[in-house]
Scaffold this motif. Structure first.
Motif, PDB file in Angstrom:
ATOM      1  N   LEU A  27     118.849  49.909  91.445  1.00 30.57           N
ATOM      2  CA  LEU A  27     119.629  50.902  92.189  1.00 30.57           C
ATOM      3  C   LEU A  27     118.917  52.243  92.332  1.00 30.57           C
ATOM      4  O   LEU A  27     119.230  53.007  93.242  1.00 30.57           O
ATOM      5  CB  LEU A  27     120.990  51.111  91.536  1.00 30.57           C
ATOM      6  CG  LEU A  27     121.969  49.953  91.726  1.00 30.57           C
ATOM      7  CD1 LEU A  27     123.250  50.213  90.956  1.00 30.57           C
ATOM      8  CD2 LEU A  27     122.250  49.717  93.190  1.00 30.57           C
ATOM      9  N   ILE A  28     117.976  52.537  91.461  1.00 29.25           N
ATOM     10  CA  ILE A  28     117.205  53.768  91.603  1.00 29.25           C
ATOM     11  C   ILE A  28     116.416  53.720  92.911  1.00 29.25           C
ATOM     12  O   ILE A  28     116.233  54.730  93.579  1.00 29.25           O
ATOM     13  CB  ILE A  28     116.303  53.994  90.375  1.00 29.25           C
ATOM     14  CG1 ILE A  28     117.165  54.475  89.214  1.00 29.25           C
ATOM     15  CG2 ILE A  28     115.180  54.983  90.673  1.00 29.25           C
ATOM     16  CD1 ILE A  28     116.469  54.524  87.877  1.00 29.25           C
ATOM     17  N   GLU A  29     115.990  52.531  93.318  1.00 29.53           N
ATOM     18  CA  GLU A  29     115.233  52.367  94.565  1.00 29.53           C
ATOM     19  C   GLU A  29     116.114  52.565  95.795  1.00 29.53           C
ATOM     20  O   GLU A  29     115.731  53.246  96.730  1.00 29.53           O
ATOM     21  CB  GLU A  29     114.608  50.972  94.632  1.00 29.53           C
ATOM     22  CG  GLU A  29     113.586  50.692  93.562  1.00 29.53           C
ATOM     23  CD  GLU A  29     113.138  49.239  93.589  1.00 29.53           C
ATOM     24  OE1 GLU A  29     113.395  48.532  94.583  1.00 29.53           O
ATOM     25  OE2 GLU A  29     112.540  48.812  92.588  1.00 29.53           O
ATOM     26  N   GLY A  82     124.098  58.228  86.490  1.00 26.60           N
ATOM     27  CA  GLY A  82     123.213  57.081  86.314  1.00 26.60           C
ATOM     28  C   GLY A  82     121.758  57.442  86.537  1.00 26.60           C
ATOM     29  O   GLY A  82     120.861  56.959  85.844  1.00 26.60           O
ATOM     30  N   ARG A  83     121.509  58.320  87.486  1.00 26.49           N
ATOM     31  CA  ARG A  83     120.134  58.738  87.792  1.00 26.49           C
ATOM     32  C   ARG A  83     119.491  59.486  86.617  1.00 26.49           C
ATOM     33  O   ARG A  83     118.278  59.477  86.459  1.00 26.49           O
ATOM     34  CB  ARG A  83     120.124  59.598  89.052  1.00 26.49           C
ATOM     35  CG  ARG A  83     118.779  59.686  89.713  1.00 26.49           C
ATOM     36  CD  ARG A  83     118.854  60.240  91.124  1.00 26.49           C
ATOM     37  NE  ARG A  83     119.475  59.356  92.088  1.00 26.49           N
ATOM     38  CZ  ARG A  83     118.908  58.271  92.608  1.00 26.49           C
ATOM     39  NH1 ARG A  83     117.704  57.927  92.254  1.00 26.49           N
ATOM     40  NH2 ARG A  83     119.542  57.530  93.502  1.00 26.49           N
ATOM     41  N   THR A  84     120.319  60.117  85.762  1.00 31.58           N
ATOM     42  CA  THR A  84     119.761  60.814  84.605  1.00 31.58           C
ATOM     43  C   THR A  84     119.091  59.854  83.623  1.00 31.58           C
ATOM     44  O   THR A  84     118.329  60.284  82.757  1.00 31.58           O
ATOM     45  CB  THR A  84     120.828  61.634  83.845  1.00 31.58           C
ATOM     46  OG1 THR A  84     121.801  60.740  83.284  1.00 31.58           O
ATOM     47  CG2 THR A  84     121.486  62.665  84.744  1.00 31.58           C
ATOM     48  N   LEU A  85     119.368  58.566  83.742  1.00 26.44           N
ATOM     49  CA  LEU A  85     118.741  57.568  82.870  1.00 26.44           C
ATOM     50  C   LEU A  85     117.376  57.121  83.380  1.00 26.44           C
ATOM     51  O   LEU A  85     116.671  56.382  82.694  1.00 26.44           O
ATOM     52  CB  LEU A  85     119.661  56.354  82.725  1.00 26.44           C
ATOM     53  CG  LEU A  85     120.936  56.600  81.940  1.00 26.44           C
ATOM     54  CD1 LEU A  85     121.885  55.422  82.090  1.00 26.44           C
ATOM     55  CD2 LEU A  85     120.610  56.847  80.481  1.00 26.44           C
ATOM     56  N   GLN A  86     116.983  57.566  84.563  1.00 31.53           N
ATOM     57  CA  GLN A  86     115.720  57.118  85.159  1.00 31.53           C
ATOM     58  C   GLN A  86     114.518  57.415  84.252  1.00 31.53           C
ATOM     59  O   GLN A  86     113.681  56.540  84.029  1.00 31.53           O
ATOM     60  CB  GLN A  86     115.522  57.769  86.523  1.00 31.53           C
ATOM     61  CG  GLN A  86     114.292  57.265  87.251  1.00 31.53           C
ATOM     62  CD  GLN A  86     114.208  57.812  88.673  1.00 31.53           C
ATOM     63  OE1 GLN A  86     115.033  58.589  89.108  1.00 31.53           O
ATOM     64  NE2 GLN A  86     113.198  57.379  89.397  1.00 31.53           N
TER      65      GLN A  86
END
Length: 119
Positions: A27-29, A82-86
């Protein structure tokens, strides 16, 4: 101090399991639909994917958007939380790739030979 470990365990139970990490990485992509996850995450079952997506949504790490079409289409995207876990997940991934040769190969339950007493 013991309460800290309980909180950490909850985090690992909810977020840091194999499928959740892989889903977040996809999902980061880009936003992704259910069947695309099934194609990209080799070995995941329909049930395991559904459970992981629900858990991540419940924890505010991903967003589920339903498109009113026939048949209904659902797309998942990563939230700001969620993006903070990247960065931390990326670091763990990089570590694993860099140390893969150092890690012992442990067969899965399906690959382990059955003992004579289990037969």
């Amino acid at each position: 101090m013991a309460g800290t470990f309980v909180g950490n365990r909850s985090f690992f139970d909810q977020v840091a399991n194999k499928w959740s990490v892989m889903i977040l990485t996809v999902l980061i992509e880009k936003p992704t639909r259910f069947n695309e996850f099934r194609r990209r995450l080799e070995g995941i079952t329909h049930k395991a994917l559904t459970q992981a997506l629900r858990r991540l949504e419940r924890n505010g790490l991903i967003r589920r958007k339903v498109f009113p079409a026939s048949p209904v289409s659902v797309e998942y995207s990563i939230t700001d939380l969620g993006r903070t876990l990247q960065v931390p997940l990326g670091a763990a991934f990089d570590w694993a790739i860099g140390h893969l040769r150092c890690l012992p190969v442990v067969p899965s339950k399906a690959q382990r030979p059955r003992s004579a007493s289990a037969a």
